[in-house]
Design an enzyme around this catalytic site. Structure first.
Site, PDB file in Angstrom:
ATOM      1  N   HIS A   1       0.836  -1.206   0.000  1.00 25.54           N
ATOM      2  CA  HIS A   1       0.000   0.000   0.000  1.00 25.54           C
ATOM      3  C   HIS A   1       0.873   1.258   0.000  1.00 25.54           C
ATOM      4  CE1 HIS A   1       0.889  -0.056   4.303  1.00 25.54           C
ATOM      5  NE2 HIS A   1       0.392   1.147   4.414  1.00 25.54           N
TER       6      HIS A   1
ATOM      7  N   LYS B   1       9.316  -2.918   3.864  1.00 26.94           N
ATOM      8  CA  LYS B   1      10.415  -2.792   4.830  1.00 26.94           C
ATOM      9  C   LYS B   1      10.310  -3.881   5.879  1.00 26.94           C
ATOM     10  CE  LYS B   1      13.937  -0.336   6.286  1.00 26.94           C
ATOM     11  NZ  LYS B   1      14.670  -1.570   6.578  1.00 26.94           N
TER      12      LYS B   1
ATOM     13  N   LYS C   1       3.010  -1.877  12.108  1.00 22.67           N
ATOM     14  CA  LYS C   1       3.986  -1.084  12.856  1.00 22.67           C
ATOM     15  C   LYS C   1       4.329   0.208  12.117  1.00 22.67           C
ATOM     16  CE  LYS C   1       7.112  -3.522  14.756  1.00 22.67           C
ATOM     17  NZ  LYS C   1       8.275  -4.403  15.012  1.00 22.67           N
TER      18      LYS C   1
ATOM     19  N   LYS D   1       9.288  -9.090   5.559  1.00 24.96           N
ATOM     20  CA  LYS D   1      10.191  -9.780   6.480  1.00 24.96           C
ATOM     21  C   LYS D   1      10.911 -10.878   5.722  1.00 24.96           C
ATOM     22  CE  LYS D   1      11.223  -9.259  10.889  1.00 24.96           C
ATOM     23  NZ  LYS D   1      11.294  -7.974  11.588  1.00 24.96           N
TER      24      LYS D   1
ATOM     25  N   SER E   1      15.667   3.128  10.789  1.00 27.80           N
ATOM     26  CA  SER E   1      15.949   2.608   9.449  1.00 27.80           C
ATOM     27  C   SER E   1      15.382   3.542   8.382  1.00 27.80           C
ATOM     28  CB  SER E   1      15.342   1.213   9.273  1.00 27.80           C
ATOM     29  OG  SER E   1      16.115   0.242   9.931  1.00 27.80           O
TER      30      SER E   1
END
Length: 472
Positions: free
Chosen positions: A66, A71, A95, A107, A363
């Site tokens: 989206h 990440k 998150k 992930k 990050s």
């Protein structure tokens, strides 16, 4: 009949479903938010140092596009499986939404125990994994940006970056393909302590909220709070460090070999050095040994920080938890059953899906640094110092008084990169905490902070889909 196998993904989806019922979004939008968009399961061979060939199992999951890029970290663990990686990828989506970082969730995982491989073997595995991701377009500064996770760190990220650069020559933003790199290779200062510092900022903000602290009958502030930390890895170490430095009392530290307790408080650095020497935290001078590490979770304390493993607090031991605040520094340490028990007991569980977002927040700062090709603070540091010095000299001249040398140095100081990174992280965690608490208190049907966090995440992701015109 054997007990059903634990599924981390099922737990994440249960929490999602519970929160989704409290929103007004169409079922189709909710199904799209919940689903993992892409799952890449791979096998590839490597030659071990002894000449044998071993086939490696690895994964990369892109939960949501989206917002781009996706990440999420890469973990090296013999317990990696598709269910776990999918669960962690979905948590990354929620998150990032909660802390207002413009990424979709992803992930990765490689099913190995890194302790069983030489550095050269780990390099071969990491580089081959990266090349496989490149082949399938599963990595890139605008596509999918990995980061460190359990079992990985700066070294592995530098191998990923170097492999990507060699296979994408001339790509000017190539260093943005991965974060968590060494500073010399485009990393950002403040990344190592980011997750632990974010945990501290989040819990500190909760402890500064009268409406929350009155409910659990604790005084405002961090000072004097008794803290138990499970896990002395990077996250647990820095969480304990920041609590201790701000006058909380870390009364127990736990690792897989056992736990130690000292009512007067423990210094995490001293314990860390003791463990380096003896290979165990047990028998630390002045502390009492706790043989069963799980017993440390049930100690009398104000704040409990599980910073190690998934599923450590569940229906079996949640009734025995005595902490007033549980801060999930690890991913998935408490099950949905534990949440229900906590709600009945009046325990505030601060959920992992935002509390340990310090890593992805910093990050994000590193990714921005790689795209801008300039170090934070480089443009404004000297200007700020010169301006502050001029203002101070004018105040001293007009007042006829001089400030102390300590205060003078503080006022003169222009922001370094690490100052700006820590400041940005503090702002992120404070803002996110307040948003979640506002959602919690605005809906009487929400019984816990995790549900409030999921509702907040769902609303933000769904709004993005609608604004993109995908679901008119």
């Amino acid at each position: 009949m054997p007990a059903p196998e634990y599924s981390f993904l099922d737990d994440v989806n249960k929490s999602f479903d519970k929160a989704a019922q409290l929103t007004n979004w169409d079922k189709g939008i909710l199904q799209q938010i919940k689903a993992c968009n892409s799952v890449y399961r791979m096998r590839f061979p490597i030659k071990r140092d002894n000449g044998t060939i071993e086939v490696i199992e690895a994964y990369r999951v892109q939960h949501s596009q989206h917002k781009s890029p996706c990440k999420g970290g890469i973990r090296f663990s013999e317990f990696v499986n598709q269910d776990e990686v999918m669960a962690l990828a979905s948590l990354m989506t929620y998150k990032c939404a909660i802390v207002n970082v413009p990424f979709g969730g992803a992930k990765g995982g490689i099913k190995i125990n890194p302790k069983n491989y030489s550095v050269y073997e780990l390099e071969k595995i990491t580089r081959r994994y990266t090349s496989e991701l490149i082949k399938k377009n599963f990595i890139g500064p605008g596509i999918d940006v990995p980061a460190p996770d359990y079992g990985t760190g700066e070294k592995e990220m530098s191998w990923i970056a170097d492999t990507y650069l060699s296979l994408r020559p001339g790509e000017i933003d190539a260093l943005g393909c991965v974060t968590g790199k060494p500073v010399s290779q485009g990393g950002v200062r403040g990344r190592k302590e980011a997750t632990g510092l974010g945990v501290f900022f989040g819990i500190r903000e909760v402890c500064n909220m009268p409406e929350v602290m009155d409910k659990i009958k604790l005084p405002l502030g961090i000072e004097g709070k008794k803290v138990v930390v499970q896990g002395l890895g990077n996250v647990g170490y820095h969480t304990a460090k920041f609590f201790r430095e701000h006058d909380a009392k870390v009364i127990a530290l736990a690792e897989y070999e056992g736990a130690i307790y000292n009512a007067d408080g423990l210094n995490e650095e001293d314990v860390f050095q003791h463990r380096n020497k003896t290979k165990s935290i047990l028998n630390f001078p002045g502390a009492t040994n706790i043989t069963n590490t799980a017993d440390a979770l049930e100690l009398e304390c104000d704040i409990l920080i599980p910073a190690a493993l998934e599923n450590v607090i569940n229906a079996e031991n949640a009734p025995r938890i005595k902490a007033k605040i549980v801060g999930e520094a690890a991913n998935g340490p408490c099950t949905p059953d534990a949440d229900e028990i906590f709600a009945k007991k009046g325990i505030v569980c601060v959920p992992d899906m935002y509390l340990n977002a310090g890593g992805v927040t910093v990050s994000y700062f590193e990714w921005l640094k790689n795209l801008s090709h300039v170090r934070y603070g480089r443009l404004e540091k000297r200007f700020t110092e010169n301006l502050n010095a001029h203002i101070l000299s004018q105040i001293e001249e007009l007042s006829g008084k001089k400030v102390s040398e300590l205060e003078r140095n503080f006022i003169h100081h222009g922001p370094e990169e690490v100052d700006l990174v820590h400041s940005g992280l503090e702002e992120t965690m404070i803002t996110s905490t307040r948003e979640i608490i506002d959602v919690w208190h605005s809906n009487p049907a929400i019984t816990d902070m995790r549900t409030a966090a999921f509702v907040s995440a769902i609303n933000k992701v769904a709004t993005t889909y609608v604004e993109l015109g995908i679901f008119p």
